[in-house]
Motif scaffolding. Structure first.
Motif, PDB file in Angstrom:
ATOM      1  N   CYS A  74       0.907  -1.060  -0.113  1.00 37.28           N
ATOM      2  CA  CYS A  74      -0.085  -0.046   0.065  1.00 37.28           C
ATOM      3  C   CYS A  74       0.806   1.305   0.032  1.00 37.28           C
ATOM      4  CB  CYS A  74      -1.112   0.078   1.397  1.00 37.28           C
ATOM      5  SG  CYS A  74      -1.863   1.543   1.397  1.00 37.28           S
ATOM      6  N   GLU A  75       1.920   1.198   0.894  1.00 36.43           N
ATOM      7  CA  GLU A  75       2.605   2.374   0.931  1.00 36.43           C
ATOM      8  C   GLU A  75       3.628   2.624  -0.413  1.00 36.43           C
ATOM      9  OE1 GLU A  75       3.258   4.786   2.852  1.00 36.43           O
ATOM     10  OE2 GLU A  75       1.707   4.258   4.588  1.00 36.43           O
ATOM     11  N   VAL A  76       3.822   1.455  -1.090  1.00 40.06           N
ATOM     12  CA  VAL A  76       4.487   1.630  -2.148  1.00 40.06           C
ATOM     13  C   VAL A  76       3.839   2.339  -3.140  1.00 40.06           C
ATOM     14  CG1 VAL A  76       5.522   0.402  -4.309  1.00 40.06           C
ATOM     15  CG2 VAL A  76       6.136  -0.304  -1.978  1.00 40.06           C
ATOM     16  N   LEU A  77       2.475   1.814  -3.369  1.00 42.60           N
ATOM     17  CA  LEU A  77       1.450   2.546  -4.464  1.00 42.60           C
ATOM     18  C   LEU A  77       1.418   4.041  -4.170  1.00 42.60           C
ATOM     19  CD1 LEU A  77      -1.394   0.044  -5.125  1.00 42.60           C
ATOM     20  CD2 LEU A  77       0.575   0.841  -6.717  1.00 42.60           C
ATOM     21  N   LEU A  78       1.401   4.392  -2.609  1.00 41.50           N
ATOM     22  CA  LEU A  78       1.154   5.948  -2.309  1.00 41.50           C
ATOM     23  C   LEU A  78       2.519   6.565  -2.787  1.00 41.50           C
ATOM     24  CD1 LEU A  78      -0.421   5.592   1.180  1.00 41.50           C
ATOM     25  CD2 LEU A  78      -1.502   6.228  -1.257  1.00 41.50           C
ATOM     26  N   GLY A  79       3.474   6.007  -2.541  1.00 40.81           N
ATOM     27  CA  GLY A  79       4.797   6.443  -3.056  1.00 40.81           C
ATOM     28  C   GLY A  79       4.841   6.775  -4.427  1.00 40.81           C
ATOM     29  N   ILE A  80       4.242   5.803  -5.175  1.00 41.17           N
ATOM     30  CA  ILE A  80       4.236   6.132  -6.681  1.00 41.17           C
ATOM     31  C   ILE A  80       3.062   7.333  -7.007  1.00 41.17           C
ATOM     32  CG2 ILE A  80       3.533   5.101  -8.918  1.00 41.17           C
ATOM     33  CD1 ILE A  80       4.560   2.279  -7.637  1.00 41.17           C
ATOM     34  N   ALA A  81       2.172   7.328  -6.332  1.00 42.24           N
ATOM     35  CA  ALA A  81       1.360   8.508  -6.643  1.00 42.24           C
ATOM     36  C   ALA A  81       1.930   9.656  -6.421  1.00 42.24           C
ATOM     37  CB  ALA A  81      -0.120   8.047  -5.853  1.00 42.24           C
ATOM     38  N   ARG A  82       2.519   9.628  -5.098  1.00 44.53           N
ATOM     39  CA  ARG A  82       3.376  11.046  -4.504  1.00 44.53           C
ATOM     40  C   ARG A  82       4.070  11.492  -5.648  1.00 44.53           C
ATOM     41  NH1 ARG A  82       4.010   7.967   0.480  1.00 44.53           N
ATOM     42  NH2 ARG A  82       2.208   8.503   1.569  1.00 44.53           N
ATOM     43  N   SER A  83       4.984  10.639  -6.272  1.00 48.51           N
ATOM     44  CA  SER A  83       6.195  10.836  -7.126  1.00 48.51           C
ATOM     45  C   SER A  83       5.504  11.466  -8.466  1.00 48.51           C
ATOM     46  CB  SER A  83       6.914   9.511  -7.747  1.00 48.51           C
ATOM     47  OG  SER A  83       7.652   9.606  -8.513  1.00 48.51           O
ATOM     48  N   LEU A  84       4.570  10.935  -8.949  1.00 46.43           N
ATOM     49  CA  LEU A  84       3.644  11.456 -10.080  1.00 46.43           C
ATOM     50  C   LEU A  84       3.058  12.673  -9.798  1.00 46.43           C
ATOM     51  CD1 LEU A  84       1.888   8.002 -11.228  1.00 46.43           C
ATOM     52  CD2 LEU A  84       3.863   9.002 -12.263  1.00 46.43           C
ATOM     53  N   LEU A  85       2.606  12.777  -8.656  1.00 48.41           N
ATOM     54  CA  LEU A  85       1.965  14.099  -8.418  1.00 48.41           C
ATOM     55  C   LEU A  85       3.084  15.248  -8.269  1.00 48.41           C
ATOM     56  CD1 LEU A  85      -0.850  12.888  -6.037  1.00 48.41           C
ATOM     57  CD2 LEU A  85      -0.907  14.651  -7.959  1.00 48.41           C
ATOM     58  N   SER A  86       4.276  14.781  -7.782  1.00 49.98           N
ATOM     59  CA  SER A  86       5.316  16.081  -7.683  1.00 49.98           C
ATOM     60  C   SER A  86       5.653  16.728  -8.712  1.00 49.98           C
ATOM     61  CB  SER A  86       6.493  15.170  -6.961  1.00 49.98           C
ATOM     62  OG  SER A  86       7.264  14.228  -7.939  1.00 49.98           O
ATOM     63  N   ASP A  87       5.431  15.723  -9.700  1.00 52.33           N
ATOM     64  CA  ASP A  87       5.820  16.526 -11.199  1.00 52.33           C
ATOM     65  C   ASP A  87       4.906  16.264 -12.388  1.00 52.33           C
ATOM     66  OD1 ASP A  87       6.894  18.236 -13.318  1.00 52.33           O
ATOM     67  OD2 ASP A  87       8.750  16.897 -13.134  1.00 52.33           O
ATOM     68  N   PRO A  88       3.667  17.199 -12.164  1.00 54.18           N
ATOM     69  CA  PRO A  88       2.453  16.760 -13.091  1.00 54.18           C
ATOM     70  C   PRO A  88       2.815  16.877 -14.453  1.00 54.18           C
ATOM     71  CG  PRO A  88       1.922  18.442 -11.281  1.00 54.18           C
ATOM     72  CD  PRO A  88       3.153  18.129 -11.187  1.00 54.18           C
ATOM     73  N   ALA A  89       3.497  17.931 -14.808  1.00 57.23           N
ATOM     74  CA  ALA A  89       3.880  18.104 -16.280  1.00 57.23           C
ATOM     75  C   ALA A  89       4.466  16.855 -16.896  1.00 57.23           C
ATOM     76  CB  ALA A  89       4.693  19.509 -16.532  1.00 57.23           C
ATOM     77  N   LYS A  90       5.623  16.363 -16.134  1.00 59.64           N
ATOM     78  CA  LYS A  90       6.180  15.203 -16.593  1.00 59.64           C
ATOM     79  C   LYS A  90       5.180  13.858 -16.641  1.00 59.64           C
ATOM     80  CE  LYS A  90      10.612  12.576 -15.953  1.00 59.64           C
ATOM     81  NZ  LYS A  90      11.697  12.372 -15.237  1.00 59.64           N
ATOM     82  N   THR A  91       4.545  14.010 -15.615  1.00 58.68           N
ATOM     83  CA  THR A  91       3.497  12.751 -15.627  1.00 58.68           C
ATOM     84  C   THR A  91       2.544  12.834 -16.821  1.00 58.68           C
ATOM     85  OG1 THR A  91       3.591  12.678 -13.177  1.00 58.68           O
ATOM     86  CG2 THR A  91       1.773  11.563 -13.970  1.00 58.68           C
ATOM     87  N   ILE A  92       2.170  13.837 -16.900  1.00 60.26           N
ATOM     88  CA  ILE A  92       1.293  13.933 -18.184  1.00 60.26           C
ATOM     89  C   ILE A  92       1.976  13.537 -19.500  1.00 60.26           C
ATOM     90  CG2 ILE A  92       0.055  15.657 -19.553  1.00 60.26           C
ATOM     91  CD1 ILE A  92      -0.636  17.044 -16.698  1.00 60.26           C
ATOM     92  N   GLU A  93       2.819  13.976 -19.625  1.00 59.44           N
ATOM     93  CA  GLU A  93       4.123  13.734 -20.911  1.00 59.44           C
ATOM     94  C   GLU A  93       4.301  12.267 -20.980  1.00 59.44           C
ATOM     95  OE1 GLU A  93       8.688  14.600 -21.731  1.00 59.44           O
ATOM     96  OE2 GLU A  93       7.541  16.308 -21.272  1.00 59.44           O
ATOM     97  N   GLN A  94       4.634  11.478 -19.748  1.00 61.05           N
ATOM     98  CA  GLN A  94       4.976   9.967 -19.848  1.00 61.05           C
ATOM     99  C   GLN A  94       3.804   9.381 -19.910  1.00 61.05           C
ATOM    100  OE1 GLN A  94       6.418   9.663 -15.708  1.00 61.05           O
ATOM    101  NE2 GLN A  94       8.419   9.386 -16.353  1.00 61.05           N
ATOM    102  N   GLY A  95       2.345   9.881 -19.613  1.00 60.89           N
ATOM    103  CA  GLY A  95       1.160   8.960 -19.831  1.00 60.89           C
ATOM    104  C   GLY A  95       0.582   9.437 -21.258  1.00 60.89           C
ATOM    105  N   GLY A  96       1.279  10.101 -22.073  1.00 59.11           N
ATOM    106  CA  GLY A  96       0.645  10.412 -23.513  1.00 59.11           C
ATOM    107  C   GLY A  96       0.726   9.061 -24.517  1.00 59.11           C
ATOM    108  N   ASP A  97       0.684   8.207 -24.076  1.00 56.52           N
ATOM    109  CA  ASP A  97       0.623   6.870 -24.848  1.00 56.52           C
ATOM    110  C   ASP A  97      -0.533   7.054 -25.752  1.00 56.52           C
ATOM    111  OD1 ASP A  97       0.917   4.402 -26.349  1.00 56.52           O
ATOM    112  OD2 ASP A  97       1.402   3.374 -24.752  1.00 56.52           O
ATOM    113  N   THR A  98      -0.597   6.802 -27.055  1.00 54.25           N
ATOM    114  CA  THR A  98      -1.686   7.062 -28.064  1.00 54.25           C
ATOM    115  C   THR A  98      -2.061   5.559 -28.726  1.00 54.25           C
ATOM    116  OG1 THR A  98      -0.305   7.869 -29.764  1.00 54.25           O
ATOM    117  CG2 THR A  98      -1.536   9.342 -28.291  1.00 54.25           C
TER     118      THR A  98
END
Length: 127
Positions: A74-98
């Protein structure tokens, strides 16, 4: 591997291997994932709705893991979510799989299989 991902992986493994981690509580509510999502202007744009859904899915998965007594995971998943939230612009860029084929495969994988779709059987009438 990317250095950031490698560091995150080491953190995850350390959390899972730490003695007593199995008994530590996972504080999903204290992580304030929803509050962090609301505070990030980039995530409020309609184009980034999938990223927000993904972050909420991670949060929900953390809740499930905590419910089934997997606080370390559970803590691992929360850590991943926190990491993604720390840099939303990079997260959005990484998630742009079409890749549409990949998307269709994922949608199909989410559909319940087997008995989950079956209607409950009716009990025989007694006379």
């Amino acid at each position: 591997m990317r250095p950031r991902f490698t560091a995150l992986l080491c953190l995850m493994l350390g959390t899972l291997m730490t003695p007593g981690a199995a008994f530590a509580a996972c504080d999903v509510q204290g992580a304030k994932i929803e509050e962090q999502i609301a505070a990030k202007a980039e995530l409020q744009k309609d184009a980034n709705a999938q990223t927000v859904r993904d972050l909420r899915t991670l949060r929900d998965a953390a809740i499930v893991l905590e419910t089934y007594k997997y606080p370390g995971e559970c803590e691992v998943l929360l850590g991943i979510a926190r990491s993604l939230l720390s840099d939303p612009a990079k997260t959005i860029e990484q998630g742009g799989d079409t890749d549409e084929d990949k998307a269709e495969t994922l949608v199909e994988a989410r559909k319940p299989k087997g008995g989950a779709e079956k209607a409950p059987e009716k009990a025989p009438k007694s006379e």
